[in-house]
Design an enzyme around this catalytic site. Structure first.
Site, PDB file in Angstrom:
ATOM      1  N   CYS A   8     -20.903 156.647  98.172  1.00 32.90           N
ATOM      2  CA  CYS A   8     -20.842 157.093  96.771  1.00 32.90           C
ATOM      3  C   CYS A   8     -21.509 158.463  96.640  1.00 32.90           C
ATOM      4  O   CYS A   8     -21.004 159.346  95.937  1.00 32.90           O
ATOM      5  CB  CYS A   8     -21.546 156.099  95.846  1.00 32.90           C
ATOM      6  SG  CYS A   8     -20.583 154.620  95.472  1.00 32.90           S
ATOM      7  N   THR A  95     -21.146 148.569 108.774  1.00 32.35           N
ATOM      8  CA  THR A  95     -22.531 148.997 108.509  1.00 32.35           C
ATOM      9  C   THR A  95     -22.681 149.659 107.145  1.00 32.35           C
ATOM     10  O   THR A  95     -23.782 149.713 106.609  1.00 32.35           O
ATOM     11  CB  THR A  95     -23.008 149.986 109.591  1.00 32.35           C
ATOM     12  OG1 THR A  95     -22.104 151.090 109.636  1.00 32.35           O
ATOM     13  CG2 THR A  95     -23.090 149.315 110.950  1.00 32.35           C
ATOM     14  N   HIS A 100     -13.988 151.677 103.557  1.00 32.85           N
ATOM     15  CA  HIS A 100     -13.554 152.939 104.180  1.00 32.85           C
ATOM     16  C   HIS A 100     -12.578 152.640 105.299  1.00 32.85           C
ATOM     17  O   HIS A 100     -12.669 151.606 105.963  1.00 32.85           O
ATOM     18  CB  HIS A 100     -14.751 153.735 104.710  1.00 32.85           C
ATOM     19  CG  HIS A 100     -15.680 152.949 105.584  1.00 32.85           C
ATOM     20  ND1 HIS A 100     -16.621 152.078 105.073  1.00 32.85           N
ATOM     21  CD2 HIS A 100     -15.805 152.886 106.937  1.00 32.85           C
ATOM     22  CE1 HIS A 100     -17.285 151.528 106.069  1.00 32.85           C
ATOM     23  NE2 HIS A 100     -16.801 151.990 107.220  1.00 32.85           N
ATOM     24  N   HIS A 102     -11.369 153.989 108.855  1.00 32.09           N
ATOM     25  CA  HIS A 102     -11.581 154.895 109.983  1.00 32.09           C
ATOM     26  C   HIS A 102     -10.219 155.431 110.415  1.00 32.09           C
ATOM     27  O   HIS A 102      -9.271 154.653 110.587  1.00 32.09           O
ATOM     28  CB  HIS A 102     -12.196 154.158 111.178  1.00 32.09           C
ATOM     29  CG  HIS A 102     -13.573 153.630 110.939  1.00 32.09           C
ATOM     30  ND1 HIS A 102     -14.706 154.298 111.336  1.00 32.09           N
ATOM     31  CD2 HIS A 102     -14.013 152.481 110.358  1.00 32.09           C
ATOM     32  CE1 HIS A 102     -15.783 153.596 111.015  1.00 32.09           C
ATOM     33  NE2 HIS A 102     -15.386 152.481 110.422  1.00 32.09           N
TER      34      HIS A 102
HETATM   35  P1  AMP Z   1     -18.579 150.875 109.591  1.00 32.78           P
HETATM   36  O1  AMP Z   1     -19.403 150.508 110.800  1.00 32.78           O
HETATM   37  O2  AMP Z   1     -17.150 150.443 109.687  1.00 32.78           O
HETATM   38  O3  AMP Z   1     -19.242 150.441 108.312  1.00 32.78           O
HETATM   39  O4  AMP Z   1     -18.513 152.451 109.602  1.00 32.78           O
HETATM   40  C1  AMP Z   1     -19.471 153.262 109.034  1.00 32.78           C
HETATM   41  C2  AMP Z   1     -19.292 154.630 109.647  1.00 32.78           C
HETATM   42  O5  AMP Z   1     -19.933 155.569 108.821  1.00 32.78           O
HETATM   43  C3  AMP Z   1     -19.872 154.770 111.050  1.00 32.78           C
HETATM   44  O6  AMP Z   1     -18.848 155.143 111.960  1.00 32.78           O
HETATM   45  C4  AMP Z   1     -20.929 155.871 110.873  1.00 32.78           C
HETATM   46  O7  AMP Z   1     -21.003 156.741 111.984  1.00 32.78           O
HETATM   47  C5  AMP Z   1     -20.443 156.580 109.627  1.00 32.78           C
HETATM   48  N1  AMP Z   1     -21.463 157.266 108.843  1.00 32.78           N
HETATM   49  C6  AMP Z   1     -22.646 156.765 108.405  1.00 32.78           C
HETATM   50  N2  AMP Z   1     -23.296 157.687 107.677  1.00 32.78           N
HETATM   51  C7  AMP Z   1     -22.508 158.787 107.645  1.00 32.78           C
HETATM   52  C8  AMP Z   1     -22.626 160.073 107.060  1.00 32.78           C
HETATM   53  N3  AMP Z   1     -23.712 160.431 106.329  1.00 32.78           N
HETATM   54  N4  AMP Z   1     -21.625 160.965 107.241  1.00 32.78           N
HETATM   55  C9  AMP Z   1     -20.544 160.641 107.963  1.00 32.78           C
HETATM   56  N5  AMP Z   1     -20.363 159.433 108.538  1.00 32.78           N
HETATM   57  C10 AMP Z   1     -21.335 158.522 108.392  1.00 32.78           C
END
Ligand code: AMP
Length: 112
Positions: A8, A95, A100, A102
Site C-alpha cells: 500500500c 510474505t 500480488h 509475480h
Molecule cells: P511473496 O513471498 O509472494 O509474498 O512475495 C513478496 C515479494 O515482495 C518477495 O519476492 C520480496 O522480495 C518482495 N518485496 C518485499 N519488499 C519489497 C520492496 N520494498 N520492494 C520490492 N519488492 C519487495
C-alpha cells in the site's frame, strides 16, 4: 490504504520502488530480491491480502491485471515468455499480505 502494508505504501508513493507501470488501479515494480533476470510485482492498489479472498469484483480486477501484463510484455523485456505466480498463504511462502502477481522472465525459467 491499510496501515503498515508495504505494498500500500509503495502504491501510494510513500516508500520508494522501481516502478515500471502505474495506472489508477495498478502498480508494477521490480522485486527487491529478484528470482529471475526480470522479476516484477503486479499489484492492485486496493488492498486485499489473499487470493483466497477472491470475489467476482476482485476476479475481474485480477483479469485486468493479467491483461495489462500481456499488453506490456514487450516493453518489460518479456516477449520471449513469462511466468505468473501468486503465493497463497503460509505453505506457499507468502510474505507480503497484499495480493500480488509475480511476473518472472527475461531468461529460460526452470520448471521442476
Ligand atoms: P511473496 O513471498 O509472494 O509474498 O512475495 C513478496 C515479494 O515482495 C518477495 O519476492 C520480496 O522480495 C518482495 N518485496 C518485499 N519488499 C519489497 C520492496 N520494498 N520492494 C520490492 N519488492 C519487495
Amino acid at each position: 490504504m491499510t496501515d503498515n502494508c508495504i505494498f500500500c505504501k509503495i502504491a501510494a508513493g510513500e516508500i520508494p520502488s522501481q516502478k515500471v507501470y502505474e495506472d489508477e488501479e495498478t502498480v508494477v515494480f521490480r522485486d527487491i530480491e529478484p528470482k529471475a533476470k526480470i522479476h516484477l510485482l503486479c499489484v492492485p492498489k486496493d488492498h486485499f491480502a489473499y487470493l483466497s479472498e477472491l470475489t467476482e469484483v476482485r476476479a475481474r480486477l485480477l483479469g485486468r491485471l493479467m491483461q495489462k501484463i500481456a499488453e506490456h510484455k514487450d516493453e518489460w523485456g518479456l516477449s520471449q515468455g513469462y511466468r505468473l505466480v501468486i503465493n497463497q498463504g503460509e505453505n506457499a511462502g507468502q510474505t507480503v499480505n497484499h495480493l500480488h502477481i509475480h511476473v518472472l522472465g527475461g531468461e529460460t525459467l526452470e520448471w521442476e
